[in-house]
Scaffold this motif. Structure first.
Motif, PDB file in Angstrom:
ATOM      1  N   PHE A  75     -17.279  -1.861 -18.920  1.00 65.40           N
ATOM      2  CA  PHE A  75     -16.003  -1.235 -19.274  1.00 65.40           C
ATOM      3  C   PHE A  75     -16.020   0.259 -18.940  1.00 65.40           C
ATOM      4  CE2 PHE A  75     -13.184   0.797 -22.424  1.00 65.40           C
ATOM      5  CZ  PHE A  75     -11.991   0.173 -22.073  1.00 65.40           C
ATOM      6  N   GLU A 125      -9.099  -5.864 -20.594  1.00 68.29           N
ATOM      7  CA  GLU A 125      -9.198  -5.897 -22.053  1.00 68.29           C
ATOM      8  C   GLU A 125      -8.983  -7.308 -22.585  1.00 68.29           C
ATOM      9  OE1 GLU A 125      -6.391  -3.063 -23.363  1.00 68.29           O
ATOM     10  OE2 GLU A 125      -7.606  -1.299 -22.869  1.00 68.29           O
ATOM     11  N   ARG A 177     -23.113  -7.306 -25.465  1.00 66.32           N
ATOM     12  CA  ARG A 177     -22.134  -6.264 -25.797  1.00 66.32           C
ATOM     13  C   ARG A 177     -22.431  -4.981 -25.029  1.00 66.32           C
ATOM     14  NH1 ARG A 177     -22.903  -8.046 -31.335  1.00 66.32           N
ATOM     15  NH2 ARG A 177     -21.124  -9.317 -32.024  1.00 66.32           N
ATOM     16  N   GLN A 225     -12.033  -9.293 -21.988  1.00 65.06           N
ATOM     17  CA  GLN A 225     -13.101  -8.940 -22.929  1.00 65.06           C
ATOM     18  C   GLN A 225     -12.892  -9.623 -24.272  1.00 65.06           C
ATOM     19  OE1 GLN A 225     -13.418  -4.782 -23.682  1.00 65.06           O
ATOM     20  NE2 GLN A 225     -15.368  -4.944 -24.756  1.00 65.06           N
ATOM     21  N   LYS A 272     -21.317  -5.464 -21.504  1.00 66.52           N
ATOM     22  CA  LYS A 272     -19.858  -5.408 -21.376  1.00 66.52           C
ATOM     23  C   LYS A 272     -19.343  -3.983 -21.558  1.00 66.52           C
ATOM     24  CE  LYS A 272     -19.258  -9.655 -20.498  1.00 66.52           C
ATOM     25  NZ  LYS A 272     -18.833 -10.059 -19.145  1.00 66.52           N
ATOM     26  N   SER A 273     -19.958  -3.228 -22.490  1.00 69.94           N
ATOM     27  CA  SER A 273     -19.537  -1.829 -22.664  1.00 69.94           C
ATOM     28  C   SER A 273     -19.850  -1.006 -21.415  1.00 69.94           C
ATOM     29  CB  SER A 273     -20.242  -1.233 -23.887  1.00 69.94           C
ATOM     30  OG  SER A 273     -21.644  -1.239 -23.693  1.00 69.94           O
TER      31      SER A 273
END
Length: 639
Positions: free
Chosen positions: A259, A330, A252, A333, A255-256
């Protein structure tokens, strides 16, 4: 620690009593949060002061009050103070003659306390008062922190065991329960066995000394083993879940970060678009001013304006494309999160399958271990037989070398006889001897090659025995050694056949020699004229015989080397056998040591039981004397 002493002294003075010296000394020597008041005769005032002190004391984690002969009122005051304590983890109330009021106070403590994990109540009389003990069991059913409970020697009957069984059905924290030396009996044992399928946390239940049948004890032991395996599996699954949660958090975070990087890129592109739009606006203003000033170049300005508008349209198109990319990111994700959830479920299923596979592998490994042990025994027997066969082979090699020496002696004798022959007989015998020497040379070379090949095979077998340690391959190597032994025996048989043939040829040569002797008398005159030629011929023959002797010596040397290699192989086999015997002796010594330790442990357990029985009798006499002299004797129930 000094503050605890002052607080205890102040509380005693407020109640109008003197503080006890033993308690003050223990408070002064408080080691690492452990207050040990064992064998201290605590008065009611001391119990009241300690109860008030324990309500707010945050340093104590262990409280030992064994053999303090607490009164009903004193025990109640102490337990009321512990109800609001949040730090005490271990409580020992062994040998305090707790009765109905004590059982009710303990039940209140179990309902309110969330910190006590170990409670020792050995050598009390909680089971004598059935209603009070039922209250204690109901409180145990609702408790969620207690992990270890000791109820040895508490006069618990089968009814008390039934109440405990009801409590164990609802309790979800207790892991160890000791009920030895009570009066549970058959009915109580059955009630406890019936409650165990509903309890998944209890993994140790002691029922010795309760007149419980053996089948019930075995059923309890099986249930405890099952719960222990379940606890072990649960802890392993928790560890795996913790590792998976860490990996999920890590993913996570990654991935953040991706992003955020994407958002920064989009912001940069938006800034560049804003700068380009501002530059385009400034350029349009300049073009408008130039249009007012110069009407002659209006067509060029219009073209440039169209180009600027086209650039702006492209920028807007790029902005729209970036928005679509953001939407797709998005969506990816969300799909990645779903995929990770699916992978997590698959990993859980794989973990369950892996666990079952490991159990099957463990049983297979045990069976394989037994098979390997039997193979080791069989291989030891084969090694002994191979040693005997090697000894026989060495004897055969010795006999072969002796026969070769005898053959060399016979060849020398034949040389002496051939010196007396004539030239014609020398030529004939020389041709025959040449043929015989060539045949013997070929035969010796073939035997030498065969022996060298056998030595190489034995050397390869020895190297493979040294390099490979697994017992599964040892049988194949021994088979190769057996084949080599068979080949050596066949070679020896061939050599014996060759020796027999040589002896036959020697007999034939003897007959020829006799004929040549008869012709020798006839040819002596001719030999006297050709003595010089004969001397030269004899010299040449002597040289050749010396060469033949050299070859025979080399063959003998090779045979000696073969003997040494065979002896080295035999020594290695002896070393391997001795190592195996030493390992077996070490195992036997370890087993003897373990049996001796077990015997000592059993003797110690017997001694402890005798001491406990003696102590029980002393304490029972003291309790009876105390009960007979107590004013509450009329209130005690009939046993």
């Amino acid at each position: 620690m000094e503050e605890l002493r002052r607080s205890y002294s102040r509380l005693c003075k407020e109640s109008g009593a003197e503080p006890q010296e033993g308690v003050l000394q223990q408070l002064h020597e408080l080691p690492r949060g452990r207050l040990d008041l064992a064998t201290q005769s605590l008065t009611v005032d001391t119990c009241r002061a300690l109860g008030k002190l324990l309500q707010k004391e945050a340093l104590l984690t262990q409280l030992v009050l064994s053999d303090c002969m607490l009164s009903e009122e004193g025990a109640t005051l102490l337990l009321q103070g512990l109800c609001t304590n949040t730090t005490v983890r271990f409580l020992d109330l062994k040998g305090n003659n707790l009765r109905a009021a004590g059982a009710e106070a303990l039940g209140k403590l179990l309902r309110q306390s969330k910190s006590i994990q170990s409670l020792t109540l050995e050598w009390n009389n909680l089971g004598t008062w059935e209603d009070a003990f039922a209250t204690f069991c109901r409180a145990l059913a609702s408790n969620g922190s207690l992990q270890q409970l000791d109820l040895r020697n508490n006069q618990i009957s089968h009814k008390g065991a039934e109440e405990l069984a009801l409590a164990l059905k609802s309790n979800a924290s207790l892991q160890q329960l000791d009920l030895r030396w009570n009066n549970i009996g058959l009915l109580g044992g059955r009630a406890l066995v019936n409650c165990l399928p509903s309890n998944r946390t209890l993994w140790r239940l002691e029922l010795a000394g309760n007149s419980v049948p053996g089948d019930i004890l075995r059923a309890v032991e099986q249930a405890m083993d099952h719960n222990q395996d379940r606890q072990t599996t649960f802890r392993e699954n928790q560890a795996r879940a913790h590792v998976l949660s860490k990996e999920m958090r890590h993913l996570r975070e990654e991935k953040s970060k991706q992003f955020l990087d994407l958002m920064e890129t989009i912001d940069k592109q938006r800034e560049e678009m804003a700068r380009s739009s501002r530059a385009s606006a400034a350029r349009v203003g300049q073009l408008q001013e130039a249009l007012n000033e110069r009407h002659s170049i209006i067509n060029a300005l219009k073209a440039k304006l169209q180009m600027a508008e086209a650039t702006l349209a492209l920028s807007e198109q790029k902005a729209q494309d970036l928005g679509e990319l953001l939407a797709t990111a998005e969506q990816e994700q969300r799909s990645l999160v779903q995929r990770q959830a699916k992978e997590h479920r698959l990993e859980q299923q794989e973990a369950a399958e892996r666990e079952s596979k490991l159990l099957r592998d463990l049983s297979a490994a045990n069976e394989k271990n037994l098979l390997l042990q039997s193979q080791v025994d069989e291989l030891e027997r084969k090694v002994k037989s191979l040693q005997e066969q090697l000894f026989l082979t060495r004897q055969e090699l010795t006999n072969t070398s002796a026969e070769l020496k005898m053959r060399a002696v016979q060849a020398e004798e034949r040389l002496d006889l051939e010196k007396k022959r004539s030239r014609q007989s020398l030529e004939d015998s020389e041709q025959l001897r040449f043929k015989e020497v060539e045949h013997m040379t070929r035969h010796l070379e073939e035997s030498e090659k065969a022996m060298q090949e056998r030595v190489q095979r034995l050397e390869a077998a020895r190297l493979s025995l040294e390099e490979q340690q697994r017992l599964a391959h040892l049988e194949e190597k021994l088979r190769l050694l057996a084949q080599a032994r068979d080949e050596a025996q066949s070679t020896c048989l061939q050599q014996k056949q060759t020796v027999a043939d040589a002896q036959a040829r020697a007999s034939q040569l003897g007959q020829q020699v006799e004929g040549l002797r008869r012709r020798l008398k006839e040819l002596q005159q001719e030999l006297s004229n050709k003595d010089q030629e004969r001397v030269a011929e004899v010299t040449r023959v002597r040289v050749e015989l010396q060469e033949q002797n050299g070859r025979l010596q080399a063959e003998l040397t090779a045979q000696e080397a073969l003997k040494e290699k065979a002896a080295a192989l035999e020594r290695q086999l002896k070393v391997m056998a001795s190592d195996h015997r030493e390992a077996l002796l070490d195992r036997e010594s370890e087993n003897a040591c373990l049996r001796e330790k077990l015997r000592l442990k059993e003797a110690e357990i017997t001694r402890i039981r005798d001491e406990e029985a003696q102590r029980a009798s002393f304490l029972q006499n003291a309790v009876l004397a105390y009960v007979q002299g107590s004013p509450l004797r009329a209130l005690s129930p009939q046993k």
